[in-house]
Design a protein around this motif. Sequence first.
Motif, mmCIF file in Angstrom:
data_model
loop_
_atom_site.group_PDB
_atom_site.id
_atom_site.type_symbol
_atom_site.label_atom_id
_atom_site.label_comp_id
_atom_site.label_asym_id
_atom_site.label_seq_id
_atom_site.Cartn_x
_atom_site.Cartn_y
_atom_site.Cartn_z
ATOM 1 N N PRO A 1 -34.783 13.972 -40.988
ATOM 2 C CA PRO A 1 -34.284 14.776 -39.877
ATOM 3 C C PRO A 1 -35.176 15.973 -39.568
ATOM 4 N N VAL A 2 -35.265 16.305 -38.286
ATOM 5 C CA VAL A 2 -36.195 17.336 -37.828
ATOM 6 C C VAL A 2 -35.890 18.705 -38.421
ATOM 7 N N CYS A 3 -34.628 18.976 -38.761
ATOM 8 C CA CYS A 3 -34.295 20.275 -39.354
ATOM 9 C C CYS A 3 -34.980 20.467 -40.700
ATOM 10 N N PHE A 4 -35.301 19.359 -41.389
ATOM 11 C CA PHE A 4 -36.016 19.424 -42.664
ATOM 12 C C PHE A 4 -37.518 19.226 -42.479
ATOM 13 N N SER A 5 -37.895 18.415 -41.500
ATOM 14 C CA SER A 5 -39.322 18.088 -41.343
ATOM 15 C C SER A 5 -40.127 19.278 -40.821
ATOM 16 N N VAL A 6 -39.484 20.165 -40.038
ATOM 17 C CA VAL A 6 -40.163 21.370 -39.546
ATOM 18 C C VAL A 6 -39.573 22.568 -40.302
ATOM 19 N N ALA A 7 -39.964 22.687 -41.559
ATOM 20 C CA ALA A 7 -39.377 23.705 -42.436
ATOM 21 C C ALA A 7 -40.347 24.015 -43.568
ATOM 22 N N PRO A 8 -40.161 25.144 -44.239
ATOM 23 C CA PRO A 8 -40.992 25.447 -45.404
ATOM 24 C C PRO A 8 -40.928 24.323 -46.429
ATOM 25 N N ALA A 9 -41.929 24.269 -47.309
ATOM 26 C CA ALA A 9 -42.064 23.158 -48.254
ATOM 27 C C ALA A 9 -40.796 22.915 -49.077
ATOM 28 N N GLU A 10 -40.143 23.983 -49.508
ATOM 29 C CA GLU A 10 -38.948 23.819 -50.341
ATOM 30 C C GLU A 10 -37.838 23.100 -49.585
ATOM 31 N N ILE A 11 -37.653 23.438 -48.306
ATOM 32 C CA ILE A 11 -36.592 22.815 -47.507
ATOM 33 C C ILE A 11 -36.995 21.398 -47.106
ATOM 34 N N PHE A 12 -38.261 21.210 -46.765
ATOM 35 C CA PHE A 12 -38.808 19.877 -46.476
ATOM 36 C C PHE A 12 -38.495 18.933 -47.636
ATOM 37 N N ALA A 13 -38.788 19.394 -48.853
ATOM 38 C CA ALA A 13 -38.554 18.581 -50.044
ATOM 39 C C ALA A 13 -37.069 18.387 -50.317
ATOM 40 N N SER A 14 -36.304 19.456 -50.198
ATOM 41 C CA SER A 14 -34.868 19.383 -50.502
ATOM 42 C C SER A 14 -34.146 18.405 -49.576
ATOM 43 N N ASN B 1 -31.081 18.835 -57.767
ATOM 44 C CA ASN B 1 -30.013 17.928 -57.335
ATOM 45 C C ASN B 1 -29.543 16.999 -58.450
ATOM 46 N N ARG B 2 -30.191 17.127 -59.619
ATOM 47 C CA ARG B 2 -29.883 16.258 -60.760
ATOM 48 C C ARG B 2 -29.929 14.791 -60.343
ATOM 49 N N ALA B 3 -30.923 14.476 -59.523
ATOM 50 C CA ALA B 3 -31.087 13.110 -59.026
ATOM 51 C C ALA B 3 -31.703 12.234 -60.109
ATOM 52 N N ASP B 4 -31.243 11.015 -60.191
ATOM 53 C CA ASP B 4 -31.756 10.066 -61.176
ATOM 54 C C ASP B 4 -32.994 9.375 -60.612
ATOM 55 N N LEU C 1 -32.778 10.676 -50.154
ATOM 56 C CA LEU C 1 -33.207 9.629 -51.086
ATOM 57 C C LEU C 1 -32.237 9.484 -52.255
ATOM 58 N N SER C 2 -31.708 10.595 -52.751
ATOM 59 C CA SER C 2 -30.788 10.535 -53.893
ATOM 60 C C SER C 2 -29.438 9.936 -53.502
ATOM 61 N N ALA C 3 -29.182 9.843 -52.194
ATOM 62 C CA ALA C 3 -27.942 9.218 -51.719
ATOM 63 C C ALA C 3 -28.064 7.691 -51.668
ATOM 64 N N ILE C 4 -29.284 7.175 -51.888
ATOM 65 C CA ILE C 4 -29.514 5.727 -51.901
ATOM 66 C C ILE C 4 -29.643 5.310 -53.359
ATOM 67 N N PRO C 5 -28.628 4.665 -53.941
ATOM 68 C CA PRO C 5 -28.602 4.407 -55.389
ATOM 69 C C PRO C 5 -29.808 3.654 -55.931
ATOM 70 N N GLU C 6 -30.425 2.800 -55.119
ATOM 71 C CA GLU C 6 -31.503 1.955 -55.635
ATOM 72 C C GLU C 6 -32.876 2.639 -55.611
ATOM 73 N N VAL C 7 -32.940 3.876 -55.106
ATOM 74 C CA VAL C 7 -34.182 4.645 -55.194
ATOM 75 C C VAL C 7 -34.277 5.224 -56.602
ATOM 76 N N THR C 8 -35.245 4.726 -57.369
ATOM 77 C CA THR C 8 -35.387 5.132 -58.773
ATOM 78 C C THR C 8 -36.647 5.949 -59.039
#
Length: 385
Positions: free
Chosen positions: A71-84, A175-178, A90-97
């Motif tokens: 989403p554009v709100c994250f893509s045009v943002a400082p690096a920390e927000i871009f990454a977050s 985010n404690r993402a697996d 990605l962490s909402a998609i269970p099969e992303v490991t």
Amino acid sequence: MKICAIICEFNPFHNGHKYLLEQAEKLSGCDGVLCIMSGSFTQRGDMCILDKFTRAKHAVLGSADCVIELPVCFSVAPAEIFASGAIKLLSAIPEVTTLAFGCKNANADGFLNAANLLLSESEKFKTVLNKKLAEGESYIKSYTAAFIACGGDKEILSNPNNILGLEYTKAIMRNRADIKILPIQRIGAGYNDGEIKENFSSATAIRQNLNSPKVKENVPDFVAQDLQINYNLHDFELLLRHSLFLADESNLKRIYGCGEGLENKLEQLATLPLSEIISNATGKRYSSSRIMRILTCNALGLYSDDCRKFLDSGLYIKPLAVKADRKDEMLSALGKSNYPVIIKQRDTAKLNGEAKKCFNLDLNATAIRSLICGKSENDFMLLTI
């Protein structure tokens, strides 16, 4: 199914990106590669040289199995927000490991140790950071000094790709993402290297040398044929200047990185050409890329308070392109997310509240780029390659 993800802009897709995808596929041990890509505008505030569907097509032709939109709100943002924002989706998609990323130092332990250090932000870190800022140093230089003072490895923060990789690692931990990280050694030119090379030039160099015959040596054939475009920077600059001229000071202050009087200075510069606005606002504390990003956020109506709400809310998955022979399994994997998958216009009925507001900003960004480039884009489709 195990999926390796890559966070990207592909502006444009080049030989180095193709190498990254191929290495991610080879080294991750995963069953598929998923790209989460900026749509119409980039993290530095630039308008993408090609539309998002064309760039997503290039990624699939270059070895990706599927591309979804950041989403554009994250893509045009400082690096920390871009990454977050990217890690949130990605962490909402269970099969992303796994998350693969290009970097100068392909040492996973180095990134993990640095991320741990920065997330803790000890009193010593804060003291050094505030001291350097008070002395007039830029934020990144002050941040680096605090990091080194606390035992951090200077090499980790010496390269833009390393910095993004570190922000990805921090976001995963926060985010404690697996999701495990897979740093991949970058080859060829550096991120900001503007010189066109033989085979592995940066995206910056390619954009700045579109008329050079060497460009064809630096991108796959399927990209070269799409680069014969009229990249309308003039109208984009007019949009940024007009939007700044009309801007309200209170709204400028809502943009990431625009405070401490910078909003007043930008308003005073509003009647100048864009290059002069940027050069006059740039200084030790404010980089030119930060100024450009603020101007683009202003034109697109992207505000930090909204973005924070989006980071705390349920959102959506927006596929752009998928490999034909992997379509069913990739869409099935995306469908296991607790966020709705948006492909057709009727799918937007699943959105409400902050998710709907966030998605409308994406539609607005696509429409603005379409108007500037004089090319209509249908946001509701999925390319099958």
